[in-house]
Enzyme design. Sequence first.
Site, PDB file in Angstrom:
ATOM      1  N   SER A   1      -3.210   8.754   5.670  1.00 52.34           N
ATOM      2  CA  SER A   1      -1.745   8.828   5.739  1.00 52.34           C
ATOM      3  C   SER A   1      -1.195  10.225   6.055  1.00 52.34           C
ATOM      4  O   SER A   1      -0.305  10.356   6.912  1.00 52.34           O
ATOM      5  CB  SER A   1      -1.139   8.301   4.442  1.00 52.34           C
ATOM      6  OG  SER A   1      -1.707   8.943   3.324  1.00 52.34           O
TER       7      SER A   1
ATOM      8  N   CYS B   1       0.825  -1.215   0.000  1.00 47.51           N
ATOM      9  CA  CYS B   1       0.000   0.000   0.000  1.00 47.51           C
ATOM     10  C   CYS B   1       0.859   1.265   0.000  1.00 47.51           C
ATOM     11  O   CYS B   1       1.625   1.523   0.930  1.00 47.51           O
ATOM     12  CB  CYS B   1      -0.922  -0.027   1.221  1.00 47.51           C
ATOM     13  SG  CYS B   1      -1.775   1.524   1.506  1.00 47.51           S
TER      14      CYS B   1
ATOM     15  N   LYS C   1      -8.872  -7.881   4.977  1.00 41.87           N
ATOM     16  CA  LYS C   1      -8.600  -7.109   6.199  1.00 41.87           C
ATOM     17  C   LYS C   1      -9.247  -7.735   7.426  1.00 41.87           C
ATOM     18  O   LYS C   1     -10.402  -8.161   7.353  1.00 41.87           O
ATOM     19  CB  LYS C   1      -9.208  -5.713   6.079  1.00 41.87           C
ATOM     20  CG  LYS C   1      -8.542  -4.783   5.192  1.00 41.87           C
ATOM     21  CD  LYS C   1      -9.405  -3.560   5.017  1.00 41.87           C
ATOM     22  CE  LYS C   1     -10.728  -3.915   4.388  1.00 41.87           C
ATOM     23  NZ  LYS C   1     -11.507  -2.857   3.847  1.00 41.87           N
TER      24      LYS C   1
END
Length: 199
Positions: free
Chosen positions: A63, A10, A37
């Site tokens: 992020s 990712c 996940k």
Amino acid sequence: MMVLYSGSTCLFSHRCRFVLYEKGMDFEIRDVDPFTKPDEISVMNPYGEVPVLVDRELTLYESNIINEFIDERFPHPQLMPTDPALRAKARLLLFNFEREIFSEVDALESNNEEISKQARTGIKEKLTQLTPIISKSKFMLGDEFSMIDAALAPLLWRLDHYKISLPDTAAALMKYAERVFSRQAFSHCLSPHEKIMRR
Ligand SMILES: N[C@@H](CCC(=O)N[C@@H](CS)C(=O)NCC(=O)O)C(=O)O
């Protein structure tokens, strides 16, 4: 200790791993497969995405938000400018990148060739347009490595992987990319999957 839930391929998790290694403090990285996940990710992040950062009672996602928190919690070396106006400009640049470039990243992985081709062309053009900025300085905000470089580098690292080749006119941008890739924190933050993404 801070825990980062991170995807090993990712790009967005890569940003946070990079910043954690730049800071050189203790943290734990827990690998999560974004396609299978564990349920805990959706409990921590309503959008069900990695990266997720947990620091005692605090749980964060996105992020760039995670990276700003890490930067403020561990101020050395500082990755956002100190001056409020420059800081705001850095945030604006991060916002522009998300809107103009990173919004196309999902489409790169589309099974529809037309959609992925369009995304490749769009990203190629937008990245090439950054060349004049980097022709005058070592890093995106000047001579110091910053949050902007950490946000951009994971995409530059994946250009071969995404079959995006930049034109010769973007040579300065690729030289800049090599400068960022040569940082110790960058080589340390790469997952085994990422290590083989670039020839
Ligand atoms: N804007 C988010 C993007 C995060 C993201 O797209 N994560 C992907 C993996 S790279 C993900 O978790 N996808 C799983 C899903 O959407 O179910 C950020 O900057 O953190």
